[in-house]
Write a protein that holds these residues in place. Structure first.
Motif, mmCIF file in Angstrom:
data_model
loop_
_atom_site.group_PDB
_atom_site.id
_atom_site.type_symbol
_atom_site.label_atom_id
_atom_site.label_comp_id
_atom_site.label_asym_id
_atom_site.label_seq_id
_atom_site.Cartn_x
_atom_site.Cartn_y
_atom_site.Cartn_z
ATOM 1 N N VAL A 1 -27.553 -7.059 -49.645
ATOM 2 C CA VAL A 1 -28.034 -6.030 -48.724
ATOM 3 C C VAL A 1 -27.678 -6.456 -47.304
ATOM 4 O O VAL A 1 -28.139 -7.508 -46.839
ATOM 5 C CB VAL A 1 -29.550 -5.808 -48.836
ATOM 6 N N ASN A 2 -26.848 -5.677 -46.644
ATOM 7 C CA ASN A 2 -26.493 -5.944 -45.251
ATOM 8 C C ASN A 2 -27.504 -5.234 -44.349
ATOM 9 O O ASN A 2 -27.625 -4.007 -44.374
ATOM 10 C CB ASN A 2 -25.086 -5.428 -44.953
ATOM 11 N N ILE A 3 -28.247 -6.011 -43.570
ATOM 12 C CA ILE A 3 -29.214 -5.441 -42.628
ATOM 13 C C ILE A 3 -28.644 -5.583 -41.223
ATOM 14 O O ILE A 3 -28.495 -6.694 -40.706
ATOM 15 C CB ILE A 3 -30.581 -6.140 -42.721
ATOM 16 N N GLY A 4 -28.297 -4.479 -40.624
ATOM 17 C CA GLY A 4 -27.737 -4.474 -39.275
ATOM 18 C C GLY A 4 -27.710 -3.044 -38.774
ATOM 19 O O GLY A 4 -27.947 -2.102 -39.530
ATOM 20 N N VAL A 5 -27.417 -2.872 -37.499
ATOM 21 C CA VAL A 5 -27.391 -1.534 -36.934
ATOM 22 C C VAL A 5 -26.224 -1.434 -35.965
ATOM 23 O O VAL A 5 -25.726 -2.450 -35.466
ATOM 24 C CB VAL A 5 -28.737 -1.204 -36.241
ATOM 25 N N ASP B 1 -23.150 -5.489 -56.127
ATOM 26 C CA ASP B 1 -23.652 -4.226 -55.582
ATOM 27 C C ASP B 1 -24.001 -4.474 -54.123
ATOM 28 O O ASP B 1 -24.912 -5.258 -53.822
ATOM 29 C CB ASP B 1 -24.894 -3.763 -56.348
ATOM 30 N N VAL B 2 -23.252 -3.854 -53.217
ATOM 31 C CA VAL B 2 -23.457 -4.078 -51.785
ATOM 32 C C VAL B 2 -24.125 -2.848 -51.181
ATOM 33 O O VAL B 2 -23.623 -1.731 -51.301
ATOM 34 C CB VAL B 2 -22.126 -4.376 -51.074
ATOM 35 N N HIS B 3 -25.272 -3.061 -50.547
ATOM 36 C CA HIS B 3 -26.055 -1.983 -49.942
ATOM 37 C C HIS B 3 -26.127 -2.202 -48.433
ATOM 38 O O HIS B 3 -25.985 -3.316 -47.933
ATOM 39 C CB HIS B 3 -27.471 -1.958 -50.522
ATOM 40 N N PHE B 4 -26.418 -1.105 -47.701
ATOM 41 C CA PHE B 4 -26.501 -1.168 -46.246
ATOM 42 C C PHE B 4 -27.812 -0.556 -45.772
ATOM 43 O O PHE B 4 -28.175 0.544 -46.184
ATOM 44 C CB PHE B 4 -25.317 -0.436 -45.615
ATOM 45 N N VAL B 5 -28.488 -1.290 -44.902
ATOM 46 C CA VAL B 5 -29.761 -0.845 -44.348
ATOM 47 C C VAL B 5 -29.671 -0.951 -42.826
ATOM 48 O O VAL B 5 -29.388 -2.030 -42.295
ATOM 49 C CB VAL B 5 -30.925 -1.713 -44.877
ATOM 50 N N SER B 6 -29.894 0.164 -42.142
ATOM 51 C CA SER B 6 -29.809 0.139 -40.680
ATOM 52 C C SER B 6 -30.978 0.830 -39.995
ATOM 53 O O SER B 6 -31.305 0.498 -38.856
ATOM 54 C CB SER B 6 -28.503 0.793 -40.222
ATOM 55 N N GLY C 1 -37.269 2.417 -41.736
ATOM 56 C CA GLY C 1 -37.471 1.891 -43.082
ATOM 57 C C GLY C 1 -37.043 2.827 -44.192
ATOM 58 O O GLY C 1 -37.182 2.490 -45.376
ATOM 59 N N GLY C 2 -36.504 3.995 -43.846
ATOM 60 C CA GLY C 2 -36.136 4.964 -44.874
ATOM 61 C C GLY C 2 -35.091 4.444 -45.842
ATOM 62 O O GLY C 2 -35.203 4.648 -47.057
ATOM 63 N N GLN C 3 -34.072 3.760 -45.322
ATOM 64 C CA GLN C 3 -33.037 3.218 -46.205
ATOM 65 C C GLN C 3 -33.583 2.065 -47.037
ATOM 66 O O GLN C 3 -33.272 1.929 -48.223
ATOM 67 C CB GLN C 3 -31.841 2.756 -45.371
ATOM 68 N N LEU C 4 -34.400 1.234 -46.418
ATOM 69 C CA LEU C 4 -35.004 0.119 -47.152
ATOM 70 C C LEU C 4 -35.902 0.640 -48.268
ATOM 71 O O LEU C 4 -35.924 0.091 -49.377
ATOM 72 C CB LEU C 4 -35.809 -0.735 -46.173
ATOM 73 N N ASP D 1 -34.529 -3.239 -34.152
ATOM 74 C CA ASP D 1 -34.344 -2.361 -35.309
ATOM 75 C C ASP D 1 -34.078 -3.193 -36.567
ATOM 76 O O ASP D 1 -34.649 -2.963 -37.630
ATOM 77 C CB ASP D 1 -33.147 -1.424 -35.109
ATOM 78 N N THR D 2 -33.179 -4.168 -36.417
ATOM 79 C CA THR D 2 -32.776 -4.993 -37.559
ATOM 80 C C THR D 2 -33.943 -5.824 -38.069
ATOM 81 O O THR D 2 -34.213 -5.892 -39.283
ATOM 82 C CB THR D 2 -31.605 -5.902 -37.154
ATOM 83 N N PHE D 3 -34.676 -6.439 -37.143
ATOM 84 C CA PHE D 3 -35.737 -7.347 -37.594
ATOM 85 C C PHE D 3 -36.986 -6.611 -38.057
ATOM 86 O O PHE D 3 -37.821 -7.193 -38.756
ATOM 87 C CB PHE D 3 -36.024 -8.392 -36.517
ATOM 88 N N ALA D 4 -37.109 -5.336 -37.725
ATOM 89 C CA ALA D 4 -38.168 -4.534 -38.352
ATOM 90 C C ALA D 4 -37.920 -4.440 -39.851
ATOM 91 O O ALA D 4 -38.851 -4.571 -40.665
ATOM 92 C CB ALA D 4 -38.213 -3.142 -37.730
ATOM 93 N N ASN D 5 -36.660 -4.252 -40.246
ATOM 94 C CA ASN D 5 -36.313 -4.230 -41.670
ATOM 95 C C ASN D 5 -36.461 -5.617 -42.299
ATOM 96 O O ASN D 5 -36.956 -5.765 -43.417
ATOM 97 C CB ASN D 5 -34.881 -3.729 -41.848
ATOM 98 N N VAL D 6 -36.020 -6.647 -41.586
ATOM 99 C CA VAL D 6 -36.114 -8.015 -42.111
ATOM 100 C C VAL D 6 -37.565 -8.402 -42.345
ATOM 101 O O VAL D 6 -37.899 -9.012 -43.370
ATOM 102 C CB VAL D 6 -35.432 -9.009 -41.146
ATOM 103 N N ASP D 7 -38.454 -8.052 -41.416
ATOM 104 C CA ASP D 7 -39.867 -8.406 -41.572
ATOM 105 C C ASP D 7 -40.469 -7.755 -42.818
ATOM 106 O O ASP D 7 -41.308 -8.358 -43.511
ATOM 107 C CB ASP D 7 -40.649 -7.984 -40.332
ATOM 108 N N THR D 8 -40.045 -6.534 -43.092
ATOM 109 C CA THR D 8 -40.536 -5.869 -44.309
ATOM 110 C C THR D 8 -40.015 -6.568 -45.556
ATOM 111 O O THR D 8 -40.755 -6.766 -46.535
ATOM 112 C CB THR D 8 -40.104 -4.392 -44.307
ATOM 113 N N VAL D 9 -38.767 -6.988 -45.542
ATOM 114 C CA VAL D 9 -38.200 -7.717 -46.684
ATOM 115 C C VAL D 9 -38.949 -9.022 -46.912
ATOM 116 O O VAL D 9 -39.211 -9.418 -48.057
ATOM 117 C CB VAL D 9 -36.689 -7.980 -46.454
#
Length: 491
Positions: free
Chosen positions: A99-103, A130-135, A139-142, A167-175
């Motif tokens: 999972v690539n987390i970036g924006v 399987d490569v996924h992208f979250v930006s 949190g919708g994509q996550l 933006d990126t670390f909001a997703n990382v914190d949820t992970v």
């Protein structure tokens, strides 16, 4: 007919509103342009507001990861280990998803390249990831990705030039919360995270092992970074050899841009026609219309590349300007657009210019001859539709007895095409647009490599977030204060 070919691409400007010889006389580039262009190609062009050289072009050779001298780079080792199934998670299971987390530039380029080049993946016998992208910060994509992956078999790429993008670390914190039932935070950081950034200190402070860090230079801007370590998801999706082929295509376009005469230079002509349409014809927008599904993400990518670079009202030396600069970039996948916004293009009142991007032929590896032939027929259908709509937008069609059947035409467009989409021609295509943006920035006296408007917006958002979370009184306008209260549940 006006065709210009170079580095695997051909540009047809027959439907522009002025011939090439008139264009080159009308749009005069600065006297020092040739010297300025060479500085860019050498990695010596200065981003004056940030005090550093622009070096993304050097990434095309520095990260030639599949060449003999570079096959042992950390980048290459990571790719080979993951694609071979030898990267084991903390519980001993092979990594099967990434999972690539970036924006912004840490998402748009890698996402586009991974999708466009997937069918060219080398080393087919290796583990298919399987490569996924979250930006998205919301949190919708996550939300969509987490249910289909397993913490024990998933690796996360945290991609951020500064390694501090909220933006990126909001997703990382949820992970980090999501993995806790199965992994400790230390296990996750040690075996399930790769950091990609120009800030090694912050990656160290975050706890990512140095062996799992990839860095790139401060002079590589985010929107120009898919050639660098930020392109890791492309190499993971498609393999090292395919990634290198993409880089080699970009290098070929660099050589063409640096040496071809103006009347035969694809990026220069793209830039000069864009300037002519913007300043002489007063057209404030450019529609990007790719007619190949593999390039469907191109409009979004070019939107950032162009508008973040040249949407400015100050010169590079911070003087106010009173003339139009970069156009609004928009568009979409052409065959789908025909059933959506093309109605307005053909019969609406607004002026626009367009870039049609076309792939003439398509191979179909992995399918039998019958299916391959059908896919080839579909490619021809796409070509026919591209040429038809382009023609109608230029020449129009008139039926005096029926206003409903009147097509005004007169819209200038360029056709940028290739014989087949390959990793090389993909690299050439993206590099051509990079150079186009650079030329236009030089002409308009801009610094195309900073984004001060974006930075101020981020700061304002942080201030409002603090008001939302703290409940403190605010001094914003009435509408913003009302919305903060509603979001907090105060009203």
């Amino acid at each position: 007919m006006a065709l210009v070919s170079g580095a695997g691409l051909t540009l047809d400007v027959s439907y522009q509103n002025t011939p090439i010889n008139t264009l080159t006389e009308t749009v005069t580039l600065p006297e020092q342009f040739d010297q300025t262009r060479q500085l860019l190609l050498k990695g010596e062009y200065l981003n004056v507001s940030e005090g550093r050289h622009v070096t993304h072009i050097l990434s095309r050779s520095i990260h030639a990861v599949s060449s003999a001298k570079n096959r042992d780079t950390r980048f290459a080792k990571m790719v080979n280990k993951l694609r071979s199934g030898r990267w084991l998670g903390a519980t001993g299971k092979p990594i099967t998803a990434v999972v690539n987390i970036g924006v912004g530039g840490s998402d748009l380029g890698p996402n586009m390249g991974s999708f466009a080049l997937k069918e060219f993946a080398d080393d087919a016998a290796l583990n298919e990831l399987d490569v996924h992208f979250v930006s998205s910060m919301d949190g919708g994509q996550l939300y969509a990705v987490l249910p289909i992956i397993d913490p024990e078999t998933t690796l996360f790429i945290i991609a951020s030039k500064s390694f501090g993008t909220i933006d990126t670390f909001a997703n990382v914190d949820t992970v980090r919360e999501w993995i806790k039932p199965q992994l400790t935070e230390q296990q996750w950081l040690q075996d399930h995270v790769i950091g990609v950034s120009s800030n090694a200190v912050k990656m160290n402070d975050y706890g990512i092992p140095p062996a799992h860090q990839l860095t790139f230079g401060e002079g590589v801007g985010g929107r120009f970074s898919l050639w660098s370590a930020i392109g890791l998801p492309i190499a993971l999706s498609c393999g090292l050899r395919t990634f290198e082929r993409m880089l080699s295509g970009a290098r070929a376009m660099d050589e063409h841009f640096g040496s071809a005469p103006a009347a035969e230079n694809i990026p220069l002509l793209m830039a000069m026609y864009g300037i002519y349409n913007r300043q002489h014809l007063g057209i404030n927008n450019l529609a990007i219309l790719p007619y190949d599904g593999r390039l469907r993400m191109l409009p979004n990518y070019l939107q950032q590349l162009d508008m973040e670079s040249n949407g400015k009202q100050a010169t590079a030396d911070n003087q106010a300007i009173n003339y139009a600069t970069g156009p609004i970039i928009w568009g979409g996948f052409g065959p789908n657009g025909q059933h959506a916004f093309f109605q307005h293009l053909h019969q609406g009142y607004d002026e626009f210019a367009a870039d049609f991007v076309l792939v003439l032929k398509r191979q179909a590896p992995g399918f039998n001859a019958q299916v391959a032939n059908k896919l080839a027929d579909q490619q021809q259908l796409s070509v026919a539709n591209c040429l038809a709509h382009r023609q109608l937008m230029k020449f129009g069609s008139d039926n005096p007895e029926s206003p409903r059947d009147h097509y005004p035409g007169g819209h200038p467009s360029s056709l940028l095409f290739m014989d087949e989409l390959t990793p090389e021609t993909f690299g050439e295509l993206i590099a051509a647009y990079e150079h186009k943006v650079f030329v236009q920035g030089v002409y308009w006296q801009l610094n195309s490599f900073d984004q001060p408007g974006v930075e101020l917006g981020k700061k304002c958002a942080v201030d409002i977030l603090q008001a939302l979370q703290s409940g403190a009184k605010t001094s914003y306008d009435e509408s913003t204060v009302t919305m903060i209260k509603k979001a907090r549940g105060d009203e």
